[in-house]
Each structure stands twice: as structure tokens, then as C-alpha cells.
Design a protein around this motif. Structure first.
Motif, PDB file in Angstrom:
ATOM      1  N   LEU A  59      27.396  33.575  11.502  1.00 30.93           N
ATOM      2  CA  LEU A  59      27.312  32.332  10.800  1.00 30.93           C
ATOM      3  C   LEU A  59      26.758  31.117  11.665  1.00 30.93           C
ATOM      4  O   LEU A  59      27.117  31.226  12.666  1.00 30.93           O
ATOM      5  CB  LEU A  59      28.487  31.780  10.370  1.00 30.93           C
ATOM      6  CG  LEU A  59      28.748  30.470   9.546  1.00 30.93           C
ATOM      7  CD1 LEU A  59      27.945  30.103   8.522  1.00 30.93           C
ATOM      8  CD2 LEU A  59      30.267  29.871   9.662  1.00 30.93           C
ATOM      9  N   ARG A  60      25.581  30.426  11.088  1.00 34.83           N
ATOM     10  CA  ARG A  60      25.126  29.303  11.768  1.00 34.83           C
ATOM     11  C   ARG A  60      25.206  28.151  10.911  1.00 34.83           C
ATOM     12  O   ARG A  60      24.565  28.356   9.805  1.00 34.83           O
ATOM     13  CB  ARG A  60      23.830  29.495  12.242  1.00 34.83           C
ATOM     14  CG  ARG A  60      23.245  28.335  13.006  1.00 34.83           C
ATOM     15  CD  ARG A  60      21.628  28.419  13.327  1.00 34.83           C
ATOM     16  NE  ARG A  60      20.906  28.688  11.964  1.00 34.83           N
ATOM     17  CZ  ARG A  60      20.518  27.839  11.137  1.00 34.83           C
ATOM     18  NH1 ARG A  60      21.058  26.481  11.299  1.00 34.83           N
ATOM     19  NH2 ARG A  60      19.976  27.901   9.970  1.00 34.83           N
ATOM     20  N   VAL A  61      25.823  27.140  11.331  1.00 35.56           N
ATOM     21  CA  VAL A  61      25.871  25.985  10.580  1.00 35.56           C
ATOM     22  C   VAL A  61      25.461  24.442  11.235  1.00 35.56           C
ATOM     23  O   VAL A  61      25.746  24.369  12.602  1.00 35.56           O
ATOM     24  CB  VAL A  61      27.261  25.533   9.992  1.00 35.56           C
ATOM     25  CG1 VAL A  61      27.149  24.294   9.034  1.00 35.56           C
ATOM     26  CG2 VAL A  61      28.088  26.780   9.418  1.00 35.56           C
ATOM     27  N   THR A  62      24.462  23.850  10.907  1.00 35.75           N
ATOM     28  CA  THR A  62      23.706  22.639  11.434  1.00 35.75           C
ATOM     29  C   THR A  62      24.326  21.477  10.940  1.00 35.75           C
ATOM     30  O   THR A  62      24.352  21.408   9.638  1.00 35.75           O
ATOM     31  CB  THR A  62      22.338  22.665  11.121  1.00 35.75           C
ATOM     32  OG1 THR A  62      21.957  23.558  12.162  1.00 35.75           O
ATOM     33  CG2 THR A  62      21.976  21.275  12.242  1.00 35.75           C
ATOM     34  N   PHE A  63      25.246  20.474  11.460  1.00 38.84           N
ATOM     35  CA  PHE A  63      26.069  19.594  10.855  1.00 38.84           C
ATOM     36  C   PHE A  63      25.182  18.134  11.332  1.00 38.84           C
ATOM     37  O   PHE A  63      24.550  18.242  12.590  1.00 38.84           O
ATOM     38  CB  PHE A  63      27.436  19.524  11.507  1.00 38.84           C
ATOM     39  CG  PHE A  63      28.223  20.585  10.911  1.00 38.84           C
ATOM     40  CD1 PHE A  63      28.819  20.243   9.629  1.00 38.84           C
ATOM     41  CD2 PHE A  63      28.613  21.503  11.781  1.00 38.84           C
ATOM     42  CE1 PHE A  63      29.866  21.197   9.180  1.00 38.84           C
ATOM     43  CE2 PHE A  63      29.395  22.599  11.268  1.00 38.84           C
ATOM     44  CZ  PHE A  63      29.857  22.404   9.748  1.00 38.84           C
ATOM     45  N   GLU A  64      25.409  17.258  10.408  1.00 41.73           N
ATOM     46  CA  GLU A  64      24.666  15.864  10.691  1.00 41.73           C
ATOM     47  C   GLU A  64      25.313  15.601  12.195  1.00 41.73           C
ATOM     48  O   GLU A  64      24.357  14.676  12.690  1.00 41.73           O
ATOM     49  CB  GLU A  64      25.213  14.821   9.776  1.00 41.73           C
ATOM     50  CG  GLU A  64      24.417  15.205   8.352  1.00 41.73           C
ATOM     51  CD  GLU A  64      24.986  14.364   7.160  1.00 41.73           C
ATOM     52  OE1 GLU A  64      25.833  13.439   7.392  1.00 41.73           O
ATOM     53  OE2 GLU A  64      24.300  14.435   6.087  1.00 41.73           O
ATOM     54  N   ASP A  65      26.492  15.462  12.477  1.00 39.80           N
ATOM     55  CA  ASP A  65      27.177  14.938  13.669  1.00 39.80           C
ATOM     56  C   ASP A  65      28.423  15.518  13.827  1.00 39.80           C
ATOM     57  O   ASP A  65      29.032  16.363  12.977  1.00 39.80           O
ATOM     58  CB  ASP A  65      26.879  13.402  13.467  1.00 39.80           C
ATOM     59  CG  ASP A  65      27.962  12.922  12.352  1.00 39.80           C
ATOM     60  OD1 ASP A  65      28.835  13.712  11.956  1.00 39.80           O
ATOM     61  OD2 ASP A  65      27.616  11.856  11.695  1.00 39.80           O
ATOM     62  N   GLN A  66      29.282  15.253  15.176  1.00 43.01           N
ATOM     63  CA  GLN A  66      30.352  15.820  15.289  1.00 43.01           C
ATOM     64  C   GLN A  66      31.473  15.402  14.282  1.00 43.01           C
ATOM     65  O   GLN A  66      32.367  16.074  14.183  1.00 43.01           O
ATOM     66  CB  GLN A  66      30.785  15.212  16.564  1.00 43.01           C
ATOM     67  CG  GLN A  66      32.062  15.786  17.350  1.00 43.01           C
ATOM     68  CD  GLN A  66      32.055  17.437  17.326  1.00 43.01           C
ATOM     69  OE1 GLN A  66      30.770  17.593  18.023  1.00 43.01           O
ATOM     70  NE2 GLN A  66      32.912  17.996  17.508  1.00 43.01           N
TER      71      GLN A  66
END
Length: 99
Positions: A59-66
Motif C-alpha cells: 500500500l502506498r498513500v500520499t497525504f497532504e501533510d502530517q
């Protein structure tokens, strides 16, 4: 942005159909949880079988920020997915890093 990587190792009871069900659940999270910029998930297809150590789904998830990553952890849709893993998972590896 923050990249969140997870790999799952399952017990001997797991079937291909159950793995596919887990991948579908993971893919659905992008539409359910705010703050996700991109998400991909799939069944391990590496040809380096001597190095995969039994890990079957990535699984790879890119989030806007922490903050978005933190909110994801407690989000009800994520918690439901985590609960669905009960009795199936042998190990999980998680790596988070800023991008």
C-alpha cells in the motif's frame, strides 16, 4: 506531503480472493478519507521471490501533510479496514516519510 508505505504478511489461511478483497477495501479508502492525494495498493507481483519474505500486499498513500496522516489513522473507514484484518495478518511493516 507525506508518503505512507505499508506491506502486509498474512497467515497460511489467506486465499487469493481474500487478498483481492483487502486490496479493494484499501483502494476505496481514497474516496472515504480526506487528505489523501494519491493511493495505490496491490498484490505483490515481484519476481524476487527469495526476497519478498512472504509479504503479499503493498500500500502506498500520499497525504497532504502530517495532520492528514494522523487523521487517517483514527478515521472510521481506516479503523474498519484494520478490524477486517483480524485473524489474517502475521506481520505489517509501515514506513512514513516527508516528500
Amino acid at each position: 506531503m507525506v508518503e505512507h508505505l505499508v506491506v502486509f504478511k498474512f497467515n497460511d489461511k489467506i486465499t487469493l480472493a481474500k487478498q483481492q478483497e483487502f486490496v479493494a477495501q484499501l483502494l476505496a479508502l481514497q474516496e472515504q478519507i480526506p487528505g489523501i492525494v494519491a493511493l495505490s495498493a496491490g498484490i505483490n507481483a515481484t519476481e524476487e521471490t527469495e526476497r519478498n519474505q512472504g509479504y503479499a500486499i503493498g500500500l502506498r498513500v500520499t497525504f497532504e501533510d502530517q495532520y492528514a496522516l494522523r487523521a487517517y489513522g483514527s478515521h472510521p473507514a481506516h479503523q474498519a479496514f484494520v478490524a477486517s484484518l483480524d485473524g489474517w495478518v502475521e506481520d505489517v511493516i509501515v514506513v512514513d516519510y516527508a516528500i
